[in-house]
Design a protein around this motif. Structure first.
Motif, mmCIF file in Angstrom:
data_model
loop_
_atom_site.group_PDB
_atom_site.id
_atom_site.type_symbol
_atom_site.label_atom_id
_atom_site.label_comp_id
_atom_site.label_asym_id
_atom_site.label_seq_id
_atom_site.Cartn_x
_atom_site.Cartn_y
_atom_site.Cartn_z
ATOM 1 N N SER A 45 0.826 -1.204 0.000
ATOM 2 C CA SER A 45 0.000 0.000 0.000
ATOM 3 C C SER A 45 0.862 1.256 0.000
ATOM 4 O O SER A 45 1.915 1.308 0.648
ATOM 5 N N GLU A 46 0.387 2.265 -0.712
ATOM 6 C CA GLU A 46 1.079 3.549 -0.721
ATOM 7 C C GLU A 46 0.646 4.411 0.459
ATOM 8 O O GLU A 46 1.245 5.459 0.727
ATOM 9 N N GLU A 47 -0.389 4.003 1.166
ATOM 10 C CA GLU A 47 -0.937 4.796 2.268
ATOM 11 C C GLU A 47 -0.582 4.237 3.644
ATOM 12 O O GLU A 47 -0.442 4.988 4.603
ATOM 13 N N ILE A 48 -0.453 2.889 3.719
ATOM 14 C CA ILE A 48 -0.188 2.245 5.013
ATOM 15 C C ILE A 48 1.119 1.471 4.927
ATOM 16 O O ILE A 48 1.274 0.582 4.085
ATOM 17 N N GLU A 49 2.031 1.776 5.779
ATOM 18 C CA GLU A 49 3.378 1.199 5.734
ATOM 19 C C GLU A 49 3.354 -0.313 5.978
ATOM 20 O O GLU A 49 2.663 -0.799 6.878
ATOM 21 N N ASN A 50 4.096 -1.051 5.146
ATOM 22 C CA ASN A 50 4.266 -2.502 5.257
ATOM 23 C C ASN A 50 2.961 -3.288 5.104
ATOM 24 O O ASN A 50 2.878 -4.436 5.548
#
Length: 221
Positions: free
Chosen positions: A55-60
């Motif tokens: 995801s580009e919004e939520i890390e890992n």
């Protein structure tokens, strides 16, 4: 970077949510809710350069896979085959399922330890013979599923297959198997069998081509 696929052509897979993945004697869910056992028709590898795995919004947070599979199952409701492409993270092998059998009315259900090893010995590379009767590799597994009680919906959710008649054979073109950089793009079978069955829904005989690895002969259900 090259990725290794977990499953190959003709492997039997199902969703990780299949109730027989849990260790109980019989399926408790309504049969309408039980996913089918499927066979891998094709392995596909996403273009690593352009594929977004996280995801580009939520890390890992992983949101996709590089490897996916074209899976085939038979729907008895429609008397036809269905195709679905699924990512590797969604699937497990049939060997992770737990099948049971009842020995008699006075004994508790016991784990059928013979069925999984038996399926693992299925030999798909039998001699091609026009008009031979053959069977889908999932037939016995689907037939041996058992439910906790008589289910009125059972007749509406069967993935059992009929037997098939061999009605043709062809070579599958081995094309577009690699990306320009040499990474794998897809894996397909080299030989496809055409099979015939009676389609009761349309009251006609249907035919389709599938990889030879989908079939076995002489199963005793």
């Amino acid at each position: 970077m090259s990725f290794k696929n977990k499953f190959g052509i003709g492997d039997i897979v199902t969703l990780k949510s299949h109730p027989l993945k849990r260790d109980h004697s019989k399926i408790k869910e309504l049969s309408l809710l039980v996913p089918p056992l499927m066979l891998v028709k094709e392995v596909q590898f996403e273009d690593q350069k352009n594929k977004k795995i996280f995801s580009e919004e939520i890390e890992n947070a992983k949101v996709s896979d590089i490897i996916k599979y074209v899976c085939i199952y038979f729907c008895a409701n429609t008397s036809k085959f269905e195709e679905k492409t699924l990512y590797e993270s969604f699937l497990i092998s049939y060997s992770e399922l737990n099948f049971y059998k009842e020995l008699d009315k006075e004994k508790k259900p016991e784990k059928d330890i013979e069925l999984i090893p038996e399926v693992s010995t299925y030999y798909s590379d039998f001699d091609y013979k026009y008009g031979k009767t053959i069977q889908f590799k999932t037939k016995k597994l689907e037939h041996r599923k058992s439910y906790i009680k008589n289910n009125e919906y059972l007749k509406n959710s069967s993935f059992q297959t009929p037997d098939f008649v061999l009605s043709g054979i062809k070579k599958e073109p081995q094309e577009k198997l690699f990306y320009p950089n040499g990474d794998k793009k897809r894996i397909v079978s080299d030989i496809f069998y055409k099979v015939m069955w009676f389609n009761y829904v349309h009251q006609k005989f249907s035919e389709e081509y599938f990889p030879k690895e989908f079939f076995v002969e002489g199963l005793e259900i």
